[in-house]
Design a protein around this motif. Sequence first.
Motif, short mmCIF file in Angstrom:
data_model
loop_
_atom_site.label_atom_id
_atom_site.label_comp_id
_atom_site.label_asym_id
_atom_site.label_seq_id
_atom_site.Cartn_x
_atom_site.Cartn_y
_atom_site.Cartn_z
N HIS A 1 3.00 -10.15 0.37
CA HIS A 1 3.50 -9.81 1.70
C HIS A 1 4.47 -8.62 1.62
O HIS A 1 4.40 -7.70 2.45
CB HIS A 1 4.19 -11.02 2.33
N ALA A 2 5.35 -8.64 0.64
CA ALA A 2 6.32 -7.55 0.49
C ALA A 2 5.61 -6.23 0.22
O ALA A 2 5.95 -5.20 0.80
CB ALA A 2 7.30 -7.87 -0.63
N SER B 1 2.52 -5.47 1.02
CA SER B 1 1.79 -5.12 2.24
C SER B 1 2.71 -4.48 3.27
O SER B 1 2.35 -3.49 3.92
CB SER B 1 1.13 -6.37 2.81
N GLU B 2 3.90 -5.04 3.44
CA GLU B 2 4.88 -4.47 4.39
C GLU B 2 5.31 -3.07 3.95
O GLU B 2 5.42 -2.16 4.78
CB GLU B 2 6.11 -5.38 4.49
N LYS B 3 5.54 -2.89 2.67
CA LYS B 3 5.95 -1.58 2.17
C LYS B 3 4.84 -0.55 2.39
O LYS B 3 5.10 0.57 2.82
CB LYS B 3 6.32 -1.66 0.69
N LYS B 4 3.61 -0.93 2.12
CA LYS B 4 2.48 -0.01 2.33
C LYS B 4 2.35 0.33 3.81
O LYS B 4 2.13 1.49 4.17
CB LYS B 4 1.18 -0.62 1.82
N SER B 5 2.53 -0.65 4.66
CA SER B 5 2.44 -0.42 6.10
C SER B 5 3.52 0.57 6.57
O SER B 5 3.25 1.48 7.35
CB SER B 5 2.57 -1.74 6.84
N ARG B 6 4.75 0.40 6.08
CA ARG B 6 5.84 1.33 6.42
C ARG B 6 5.55 2.73 5.90
O ARG B 6 5.78 3.72 6.59
CB ARG B 6 7.17 0.82 5.88
N GLU C 1 2.89 4.34 8.06
CA GLU C 1 3.45 4.74 9.36
C GLU C 1 4.32 5.99 9.21
O GLU C 1 4.25 6.91 10.03
CB GLU C 1 4.27 3.59 9.94
#
Length: 150
Positions: A22-23, A25-30, A33
């Motif tokens: 999850h961490a 995935s969140e970093k990749k998403s940021r 963006e």
Amino acid sequence: MTITLAAILSLVTGLIGAVFGHALSEKKSRNDELAKMRLDAYTDFLKATSLLVSARRSGRTQDEIAELGALNDAKARICVCADAEVVEALESFWLQGGTLEKEQEIIAYTNLCRAMRESLGRDRLAYEIRLSDILFRLEPSTYSFRNDDA
């Protein structure tokens, strides 16, 4: 006892894997963006600069408020989301005059374009590539002027 320990170990391992996944995935998403914001800011800046320079070269010396607003908006977004090298190149271009009327401004703009390209993950261009000619030659070398009277 070993079955219980194996079940607990499996559960803990699964939870750690889920949290780690999850961490990441969140970093990749940021990062994705931020890369999109950066690309949009670069595109808007290049477009606004091109419009202003074209207007100047065609003889219109008064800048439109909307054009300057778009340019300043893009500059602000670059300052917020770009890499330090791009912000420094933007500063250099802007402090040179930012009008693309003098050689040092053209060189600074070319360096800014190179920095933008590299910040987007593209390979560094060799300096023998004449990026200034690509950017600032108004017509291709084989451009033929057609006489409207003919």
